[in-house]
Design an enzyme around this catalytic site. Structure first.
Site, PDB file in Angstrom:
ATOM      1  N   MET A   1     128.870  -5.454 -22.271  1.00 54.15           N
ATOM      2  CA  MET A   1     128.096  -6.252 -23.502  1.00 54.15           C
ATOM      3  C   MET A   1     128.428  -7.380 -22.831  1.00 54.15           C
ATOM      4  SD  MET A   1     125.664  -7.304 -25.397  1.00 54.15           S
ATOM      5  CE  MET A   1     125.016  -5.815 -25.749  1.00 54.15           C
TER       6      MET A   1
ATOM      7  N   THR B   1     121.148  -4.415 -12.694  1.00 51.41           N
ATOM      8  CA  THR B   1     121.592  -5.969 -11.699  1.00 51.41           C
ATOM      9  C   THR B   1     123.114  -6.822 -12.107  1.00 51.41           C
ATOM     10  OG1 THR B   1     120.847  -6.622 -14.031  1.00 51.41           O
ATOM     11  CG2 THR B   1     119.126  -6.704 -12.766  1.00 51.41           C
TER      12      THR B   1
ATOM     13  N   ARG C   1     126.030  -4.497 -10.219  1.00 49.20           N
ATOM     14  CA  ARG C   1     126.281  -4.163  -7.826  1.00 49.20           C
ATOM     15  C   ARG C   1     125.625  -3.383  -7.739  1.00 49.20           C
ATOM     16  NH1 ARG C   1     126.601  -9.089  -8.010  1.00 49.20           N
ATOM     17  NH2 ARG C   1     128.369 -10.159  -7.041  1.00 49.20           N
TER      18      ARG C   1
ATOM     19  N   GLU D   1     123.745  -4.110   1.639  1.00 50.16           N
ATOM     20  CA  GLU D   1     122.369  -4.630   1.538  1.00 50.16           C
ATOM     21  C   GLU D   1     122.356  -5.937   2.626  1.00 50.16           C
ATOM     22  OE1 GLU D   1     122.921  -7.766  -2.035  1.00 50.16           O
ATOM     23  OE2 GLU D   1     122.734  -5.868  -3.859  1.00 50.16           O
TER      24      GLU D   1
ATOM     25  N   HIS E   1     118.098  -8.939  -4.873  1.00 46.81           N
ATOM     26  CA  HIS E   1     118.292  -8.821  -5.182  1.00 46.81           C
ATOM     27  C   HIS E   1     118.586 -10.709  -5.886  1.00 46.81           C
ATOM     28  CE1 HIS E   1     124.249  -9.321  -4.578  1.00 46.81           C
ATOM     29  NE2 HIS E   1     122.999 -10.240  -6.663  1.00 46.81           N
TER      30      HIS E   1
END
Length: 318
Positions: A153, A234, A236, A265, A284
């Site tokens: 958060m 969203t 890593r 990636e 990404h």
């Protein structure tokens, strides 16, 4: 002074740098500077303007005899060996804050897409498989009024929680410390990770990449989730055990997933997750709005200038 820009950028970002410095920018659209070229250019460079596609490791830094500052056009910096940079007293700048809203938008878009089976619906149309209306054809999970569990958060987590509030969702969260703003303004409830995993209908991972968060979501955590749960990442890719996620989706231990990040990636079309219909995959693009990327680029440029002028960076990695 010489600076290297590892990807082609618009003049609105580079002009201020070109006015002040000798700029070497890779000119191939949508491709990073090849590592061999970066090795060569870094030898006499004073500044490095990079992004998540560049590995700034000990091997590269050993060649950088004049380097005074590193500035990445990203909020995350796990592609940079921060300890090696510190040893050389090279400050590292990044771009937090400016990408919060764009990434939160994309996160919620993934949540909606995975929950309501949007990508499957698109495939049905493209493959000419829509033959008639049926009562339970492509039915998904209800978003409005469901329970969302946010792991991490921070700025983006809070922005996602605000969007969830607009969908009348119950908000659970797990974080290293309590977020009073989320609790007081949005009615969010802090809970331990195990409780969040068991109760949430939508689980959103927004934790930073650290040694502590490496593969923090694995087989055990997926087994704790509801069979109807939808998992969104969203943050890593390294925060998730990808093999365990694949098995959980394949064996229908969880309902669906939406991913914008991966262990390695870019992923190829042969990646096992491509076999599954209950996962929505994006390349990404969390912060990929024109406005946001321009702001990120300008902030990264300012960080670089500050470093070259011997000033404290606007946003410096501690």
């Amino acid at each position: 002074m010489k600076i290297i820009i590892t990807s082609k950028l618009p003049s609105q970002i580079t002009s201020k740098l070109e006015d002040k410095y000798d700029v070497v920018m890779w000119e191939v659209e949508n491709e990073p500077m090849p590592r061999e070229q970066l090795f060569k250019e870094i030898e006499d460079a004073d500044g490095l303007f990079c992004n998540v596609a560049d590995q700034v490791d000990k091997e590269l830094l050993d060649r950088a005899q004049k380097l005074k500052v590193i500035s990445t056009m990203a909020v995350g910096y796990d592609n940079i060996d921060i300890e090696e940079a510190k040893k050389r007293e090279i400050p590292v700048g990044h771009t937090p804050g400016v990408l919060t809203e764009a990434t939160a938008d994309l996160t919620f878009a993934l949540l909606l897409a995975a929950g309501r089976r949007i990508s499957e619906g698109i495939d049905v149309i493209r493959e000419d498989k829509w033959k008639n209306w049926a009562p339970f054809f492509l039915t998904g999970q209800q978003v409005h009024g469901a329970t969302i569990g946010i792991i991490g958060m921070g700025r983006i987590g809070l922005a996602v929680a605000k969007r969830a509030k607009g969908f009348s969702m119950d908000i659970l969260y797990h974080n290293r410390s309590r977020n009073r703003e989320a609790e007081q303004e949005l009615g969010a409830t802090y809970c331990e990770l195990d409780e969040l995993l068991e109760k949430a209908d939508f689980i959103v991972l927004l934790a930073p990449s650290t040694k502590e968060t490496y593969q923090m979501i694995g087989a055990k955590q997926f087994s704790q989730m509801k069979e109807t749960a939808i998992f969104i990442n969203t943050s890593r890719g390294t925060n998730v055990d990808e093999e365990a996620l694949y098995e959980a989706l394949k064996n229908e231990e969880i309902y669906a997933a939406g991913l914008d990040v991966y262990n390695s990636e870019p992923i190829s079309s042969s990646h096992p997750l491509h076999e599954l219909s209950n996962v929505t995959l994006l390349p990404h693009i969390g912060s990929a709005t024109i406005e946001t990327r321009m702001e990120m680029g300008k902030l990264a440029a300012e960080n670089l200038i500050h470093g070259l002028e011997g000033k404290l960076l606007i946003h410096q990695v501690k």
